[in-house]
Design an enzyme around this catalytic site. Structure first.
Site, short mmCIF file in Angstrom:
data_model
loop_
_atom_site.label_atom_id
_atom_site.label_comp_id
_atom_site.label_asym_id
_atom_site.label_seq_id
_atom_site.Cartn_x
_atom_site.Cartn_y
_atom_site.Cartn_z
N GLU A 7 0.81 -1.21 0.00
CA GLU A 7 0.00 0.00 0.00
C GLU A 7 0.85 1.26 0.00
OE1 GLU A 7 -3.61 1.69 2.78
OE2 GLU A 7 -3.61 -0.43 2.21
N ASP A 103 -2.90 -3.19 3.03
CA ASP A 103 -3.33 -3.39 4.42
C ASP A 103 -4.45 -4.42 4.49
OD1 ASP A 103 -1.49 -1.57 5.22
OD2 ASP A 103 -2.91 0.02 5.72
N TYR A 303 -0.06 -3.61 13.69
CA TYR A 303 -0.94 -2.88 12.77
C TYR A 303 -1.88 -1.94 13.52
CZ TYR A 303 -4.15 -2.11 8.86
OH TYR A 303 -4.90 -1.54 7.87
#
Length: 720
Positions: A7, A103, A303
């Site tokens: 990403e 993601d 994350y």
């Protein structure tokens, strides 16, 4: 060769390093049978209405609703070069497999699929699904790649959300902007968020503060002083009780003592991290997200865009190792490793597989102890918050003895409470974090010349014990009690800060009246943890909200849009219904086509309800009515309603006509239409400055031929 699409460039660089793609190219890394490139966030976006038809360049109610027959997408501005790189790589004969490494979530899936579709690629692709950028996590993820088709329903849900937001945003922004003759942006999440802030401000503005009185009885028993209190609502009663009870005896009605165990709070999801960072550090939600994302890309935390506050069962051992490692970090409070008892840690409290969906809670990685206080200030403070949250969440409960005492003084009941801490537990460790943050902030202030020569007031970081209440028995008498009174007043709710607004957005579904819908969307909110920061920044940038210190205050523009938009659009209901359906699409229980058809119907019906009585000329301008002087059309301008005859006719009704301003009555378009058709309206809530009250009356429009005047008539004076 395998093409990996990440990403962001920083994530691509980390994946490339782990997978051995160590040669840098123009927009990619290459090596060891891997090519790793990236999307720079959204490479592809939906087009604006004018891309479907040039006539949509002008915002006209008569053109609504705008419903694309076939959806069009385009490369986002400023990223054409990187899109060309990705497209060339996808089309290359050397690439036989593609790995989606965006993601792991709905939005990440959408980013990749839009690029994949825009290039016209039809090669098979796999899905990398990881929550940490640690080397082991990346290697394990590549060892467990899944077929990309397994995520088709996730993509369909994401695409439906994108298209539905476009349909609502484009059509309603144009509809209400044309109606108000002003630039207005409407969004399915943005507008309800603005509404929250407006409603809070109206509650504050309309709050009627009332006095009350706190009576305090000063008591002493066996050399121990303590107080008991009572609240009354008026001064007369307060004075009577003070006079009646002062110097008298107090009888013990009851005394209870009970042990209380307070478990530590759960780990951070993104929203709770943003809230705490706003409260402790004064950071905006966007600053917190940016800092946490940077820490993630530096492999120091997991994350960030998660809505879970728990870990999965397979993480118990690794979490213990992380706890052991971060206690070695040189930048944490030196007392923490000295006092922290690893044998008392309970990682089971952190585990709940049922409450983890795409991603687990945010925790530091095994590498976090190697970090440095030389990190950028925001990143360092956020890392401290995440580290200490893990340390405290797994630690010993806070325990105390709670005491409640009721006294009878001349027939009046007074209450005393006490708290004696028996085990400080996790709160002692949390206090170390507070002191670390304050010390760092003080050093920053002094370095910037803001703290020199000032003595800061030291706040108590550990929980303060309440006063100790002596052991008393029922019926025991306390002599010579002194009673005093202090006047206080009820306070309105405070304006939203980012901390409290994030909480309101997260819990918006709890306000739903439909109990069945509320149950089905439990856990959903306005926006997602990943998008809420952007929404707050957007409503500030677009002029709906302004920051004053930590407070978020609505502007006049916010009040205007909230007043013109229907309840369903400005409440959480629309988002609730969408989230319900999107989750069903993801689970395969609802068709994506049916969802979009429902949105199209909803938009069409909403537009029709506002426009079915409107009349337009050949240029698409709404005709408000006919001019009483010359019979030509009346149109709405920014500041007035004017005759198309211009200066020759001169008929004008000003929106800020002093008559309506003095009566605090906004002059609306329906009112003007009524004046033009009937010459009068019946008005309510007209303000009288002299009497400071509101009233109802008829208002007549009188045209002198040069000016337009308005006069009040009351029902008894009117003959029709």
């Amino acid at each position: 060769m395998k093409l990996v699409i990440a990403e962001k460039p920083s994530v691509a660089a980390e994946i490339a390093k782990v997978m051995g793609a160590d040669k840098r190219g123009n927009g990619f890394f290459k090596g060891n049978e891997y090519v790793v490139s990236w999307c720079v966030g959204h490479l592809i976006e939906t087009v604006m209405p004018e891309a479907y038809d040039e006539k949509y360049q002008k915002w006209r109610i008569m053109d609504l609703p705008i419903i694309p027959n076939t959806w069009k997408y385009q490369v986002s501005a400023g990223v054409q070069a990187q899109f060309d790189v990705v497209k060339t790589l996808m089309e290359s004969d050397d690439i036989d497999e593609i790995v989606c490494a965006t993601d792991a979530g709905r939005e990440g899936e959408l980013i990749f699929r839009l690029v994949y579709n825009q290039t016209g690629c039809n090669k098979n692709f796999k899905r990398l699904w990881i929550s940490s950028m640690e080397t082991k996590a990346i290697k394990d993820g590549f060892a467990k790649l899944k077929d990309g088709k397994e995520y088709d329903r996730l993509y369909q849900a994401a695409l439906c959300r994108l298209q539905a937001d476009w349909l609502v945003g484009i059509n309603f922004s144009r509809l209400f902007a044309c109606m108000a003759n002003a630039q207005i942006n409407i969004g399915r999440v943005q507008t309800p968020t603005v509404n929250l802030i407006v409603e809070r401000q109206r509650t504050i503005d309309n709050f009627d503060s009332k006095p009350f009185f706190i009576l305090t009885a000063a008591c002493s028993h066996d050399g121990t002083n303590f107080t008991a209190t009572k609240r009354v609502e008026n001064k007369e009663e307060s004075d009577k009780i003070v006079e009646k009870c002062t110097g008298k005896s107090a009888e013990v009605v009851s005394m209870t003592q009970a042990p209380v165990k307070e478990n530590p709070p759960a780990l951070y999801d993104l929203t709770t991290l943003q809230r705490e960072a706003n409260k402790m550090l004064g950071l905006s939600a966007q600053q917190t997200l940016d800092a946490t994302q940077n820490l993630y890309e530096k492999k120091l935390v997991t994350y960030p865009r998660t809505d879970s506050r728990y870990l999965t069962g397979d993480m118990a051992d690794s979490t213990t190792r992380i706890l052991e490692s971060i206690l070695k970090a040189p930048y944490i409070d030196s007392r923490t490793p000295e006092l922290y008892n690893l044998d008392a840690v309970n990682t089971e409290r952190l585990i709940n597989d049922k409450k983890v969906t795409d991603h687990h809670a945010i925790i530091p990685t095994i590498e976090a102890w190697k970090a440095s206080d030389k990190l950028p200030k925001n990143e360092f403070h956020i890392l401290l918050l995440i580290i200490y949250k893990l340390l405290t969440a797994a630690y010993v409960p806070h325990e105390y003895i709670k005491t409640e005492l009721f006294l009878n003084i001349e027939g009046e009941e007074f209450k005393a409470t006490g708290r004696q801490i028996s085990e400080n537990g996790f709160k002692e460790i949390a206090a170390h974090l507070s002191e670390l943050v304050k010390s760092s902030q003080k050093a920053d202030a002094e370095e910037n010349g803001k703290g020199k020569g000032k003595k800061s007031k030291k706040k108590q970081t550990e929980e303060k014990e309440e006063e100790i209440i002596p052991a008393l028995t029922e019926g025991e008498i306390i002599q010579n009690v002194e009673v005093t009174s202090k006047e206080k007043s009820t306070q309105p709710p405070k304006p939203y800060t980012e901390d409290t607004l994030l909480s309101a957005m997260e819990n918006a579904m709890k306000t739903l009246e439909d109990e069945e819908l509320k149950k089905e969307v439990a856990g959903a909110g306005l926006g997602t943890p990943a998008t809420r920061a952007g929404i707050i920044e957007r409503i500030i940038k677009t002029g709906f909200v302004e920051r004053k210190g930590k407070n978020l205050l609505p502007t006049e523009k916010a009040f205007e849009v909230v007043d013109i938009v229907p309840e369903k659009v400005k409440s959480a209901v629309l988002t609730a219904e969408w989230e319900q359906k999107l989750e069903q699409i993801y689970k395969g229980e609802f068709a994506s086509d049916e969802f979009i058809e429902g949105i199209v119907t909803f938009v069409g019906e909403m537009v029709k309800s506002y426009t079915e009585d409107c009349v337009y000329d050949e240029k698409g301008r709404e005709i408000i009515g006919k001019c009483p002087r010359c019979g030509k059309n009346i149109y709405e301008g920014k500041k007035n309603y004017y005759c198309e005859g211009g200066m020759e006719c001169g008929f004008t009704i000003w929106k800020e006509d002093r008559f309506f301003v003095s009566k605090k009555k906004p002059l609306t378009k329906p009112m003007v239409k009524a004046f033009l058709e009937k010459g009068r309206i019946k008005a309510v809530n007209l303000y009288s400055e002299k009497k400071d009250t509101t009233y109802s009356a008829y208002i007549f429009m009188e045209d002198t031929g040069q000016y337009v005047n308005f006069k009040l008539y009351f029902p008894k004076n009117i003959n029709f």
